[in-house]
Design an enzyme around this catalytic site. Structure first.
Site, PDB file in Angstrom:
ATOM      1  N   GLU A 248       1.191  38.026   9.206  1.00  0.00           N
ATOM      2  CA  GLU A 248       2.174  38.781   9.976  1.00  0.00           C
ATOM      3  C   GLU A 248       2.420  38.140  11.339  1.00  0.00           C
ATOM      4  O   GLU A 248       3.561  38.110  11.818  1.00  0.00           O
ATOM      5  CB  GLU A 248       1.688  40.223  10.166  1.00  0.00           C
TER       6      GLU A 248
ATOM      7  N   SER B 166     -22.049  13.142 -22.557  1.00  0.00           N
ATOM      8  CA  SER B 166     -20.780  13.876 -22.634  1.00  0.00           C
ATOM      9  C   SER B 166     -19.649  13.185 -21.878  1.00  0.00           C
ATOM     10  O   SER B 166     -18.542  13.727 -21.819  1.00  0.00           O
ATOM     11  CB  SER B 166     -20.963  15.287 -22.063  1.00  0.00           C
TER      12      SER B 166
ATOM     13  N   ARG C 258     -11.893  23.872  -8.695  1.00  0.00           N
ATOM     14  CA  ARG C 258     -12.980  23.892  -7.715  1.00  0.00           C
ATOM     15  C   ARG C 258     -12.453  24.227  -6.325  1.00  0.00           C
ATOM     16  O   ARG C 258     -13.022  25.066  -5.615  1.00  0.00           O
ATOM     17  CB  ARG C 258     -13.691  22.539  -7.680  1.00  0.00           C
TER      18      ARG C 258
ATOM     19  N   THR D 266     -28.470  22.105 -15.835  1.00  0.00           N
ATOM     20  CA  THR D 266     -27.388  21.139 -15.658  1.00  0.00           C
ATOM     21  C   THR D 266     -27.719  20.145 -14.554  1.00  0.00           C
ATOM     22  O   THR D 266     -27.446  18.952 -14.678  1.00  0.00           O
ATOM     23  CB  THR D 266     -26.073  21.878 -15.342  1.00  0.00           C
TER      24      THR D 266
ATOM     25  N   ASP E 216     -27.778  16.318 -15.526  1.00  0.00           N
ATOM     26  CA  ASP E 216     -26.601  15.536 -15.134  1.00  0.00           C
ATOM     27  C   ASP E 216     -26.586  15.111 -13.668  1.00  0.00           C
ATOM     28  O   ASP E 216     -25.796  14.243 -13.298  1.00  0.00           O
ATOM     29  CB  ASP E 216     -25.324  16.330 -15.431  1.00  0.00           C
TER      30      ASP E 216
ATOM     31  N   ARG F 200     -13.302  15.989  -5.048  1.00  0.00           N
ATOM     32  CA  ARG F 200     -13.202  14.581  -4.660  1.00  0.00           C
ATOM     33  C   ARG F 200     -11.806  14.004  -4.847  1.00  0.00           C
ATOM     34  O   ARG F 200     -11.504  12.932  -4.334  1.00  0.00           O
ATOM     35  CB  ARG F 200     -14.203  13.747  -5.463  1.00  0.00           C
TER      36      ARG F 200
ATOM     37  N   GLU G 276     -19.644  26.210 -13.794  1.00  0.00           N
ATOM     38  CA  GLU G 276     -19.662  24.970 -14.571  1.00  0.00           C
ATOM     39  C   GLU G 276     -21.087  24.800 -15.074  1.00  0.00           C
ATOM     40  O   GLU G 276     -21.937  24.231 -14.398  1.00  0.00           O
ATOM     41  CB  GLU G 276     -19.234  23.780 -13.715  1.00  0.00           C
TER      42      GLU G 276
END
Length: 378
Positions: free
Chosen positions: A62, A178, A194, A206, A210, A217, A304
């Protein structure tokens, strides 16, 4: 006592509110923990001022619109996607600014459920003699602020579960490899998800498998999402990439209470820990974990996660939306599946629990968005 008649909105009203909603969407990467809000000041069909809230602590929508309108705001109509605030926070009340500017009418898409506002903004305007109306394109406004509303109304964030799978529903080979099932276009789209989220959530499994960064990024993030790790026994290695990378905060939710183990993370200024209750099986109480995130102002979470955490979130009925990226590849029977869940024979005869919201082609891969059936907007 008869109820007040429903307001009747014109095509011009709808056009201006649609413009305000489009402005509010511009803040989807930056406003958290505040809601996404847009405002249009108009005289008849002519827009004389417009703006949107950019980030917490800075002027609200506003104020931007009123500054642009100047003296033309006097006698004009303000269209705002959320009830103007009425309390003194990090910025002055917008309702008072609208009164001071001399607008004659305020149309809000929806009332603000924040206990600090909750109808007081519209009441302040009405007490000043300004005509107020509420409910124009309310469903669209609620969808835009689903995370903010979930945090206020349900005490937990809106949870979006992101998955990537092959045509046969596999997320990795049997040995865990993967990279890459989905194509570059799908992975770039995840970067947008993200950036829109208050936090990116994953499990310790995870991280151990990983070692992800979980950062945005592909482009500069105005407000990098917090990285949240569910780690019941505080097994996160001190060498993990997300500890070495301080570009975004990290929050570890753990059931571990040993002060010495907590102290080991003190050398990482961007890392904080929060203790969450454990269930009888030694796993984190996911309801309590999400409530803890809401208490920290986190309204929209992108999960994720691997099959174990993804399955646990689904079993606990804590997933509001699934975004599935599916590639036209076949990994085979021995490859790892999407979710760790028990067989569900009842699903064959039951109404589908999930409903398609959209399906898009991303350079050959499919992006499939689903909502829980009862949560799909009309």
């Amino acid at each position: 006592m008869p109820s007040s008649p429903e307001p009747i909105f014109s095509d011009t009203d709808r056009r201006h509110m649609q413009a305000a909603l489009a402005l509010a969407r511009e803040g989807r990467f930056s406003t958290s923990p505040n809601p996404r809000v847009g405002c249009v000041i108009a005289r008849g069909g002519q827009i004389v001022g417009q703006g949107f809230h950019v980030r917490a602590g800075e002027p609200h929508a506003e104020v931007h619109a009123l500054r642009q309108a100047g003296e033309l705001a006097r006698g004009a109509t303000a269209y705002v996607t959320l009830e103007p605030c009425s309390h003194h926070g990090r910025t002055p009340p917008c309702a008072e600014a609208l009164v001071a500017a001399g607008v004659s009418r305020v149309v809000a898409a929806m009332s603000d459920p924040n206990p600090h506002v909750a109808g007081r903004g519209l009441a302040l305007l009405a007490a000043a003699g300004i005509r107020t109306e509420c409910g124009l394109l309310e469903a669209e406004a609620r969808e835009l602020n689903r995370g903010f509303l979930s945090r206020i109304e349900r005490g937990r964030p809106f949870v979006r579960l992101k998955c990537a799978a092959s045509l046969d529903g596999k997320t990795a080979l049997s040995d865990g490899r993967s990279q890459w099932i989905t194509n570059a276009a799908a992975r770039a789209d995840v970067q947008i998800l993200r950036a829109e989220s208050c936090a990116v959530l994953t499990g310790i499994g995870t991280v151990l498998a990983d070692d992800p960064l979980l950062t945005v990024r592909a482009f500069p993030a105005v407000r990098p999402p917090e990285r949240v790790v569910l780690d019941s026994r505080l097994r996160l290695p001190q060498t993990a990439k997300l500890l070495a990378d301080a570009s975004a905060p990290v929050l570890i939710l753990t059931g571990e209470t040993d002060p010495a183990k907590h102290a080991a993370f003190a050398r990482f200024p961007h890392v904080s820990l929060c203790t969450v209750p454990l269930l009888s099986d030694g796993l984190l109480d996911l309801n309590a974990a999400l409530a803890a995130l809401a208490e920290q102002g986190i309204g929209e979470v992108l999960a994720e996660a691997g099959a174990t955490l993804a399955g646990a979130l689904l079993r606990a009925d804590l997933v509001d939306e699934i975004v599935l990226y599916q590639a036209p590849k076949i990994l085979g029977t021995a490859a790892r599946g999407l979710f760790e869940l028990p067989e569900n024979p009842a699903a064959l005869a039951a109404q589908a629990h999930w409903q398609t919201v959209s399906a898009d082609i991303l350079d050959g891969d499919v992006k499939w968005v689903l909502r829980r059936t009862e949560a799909v907007p009309a």
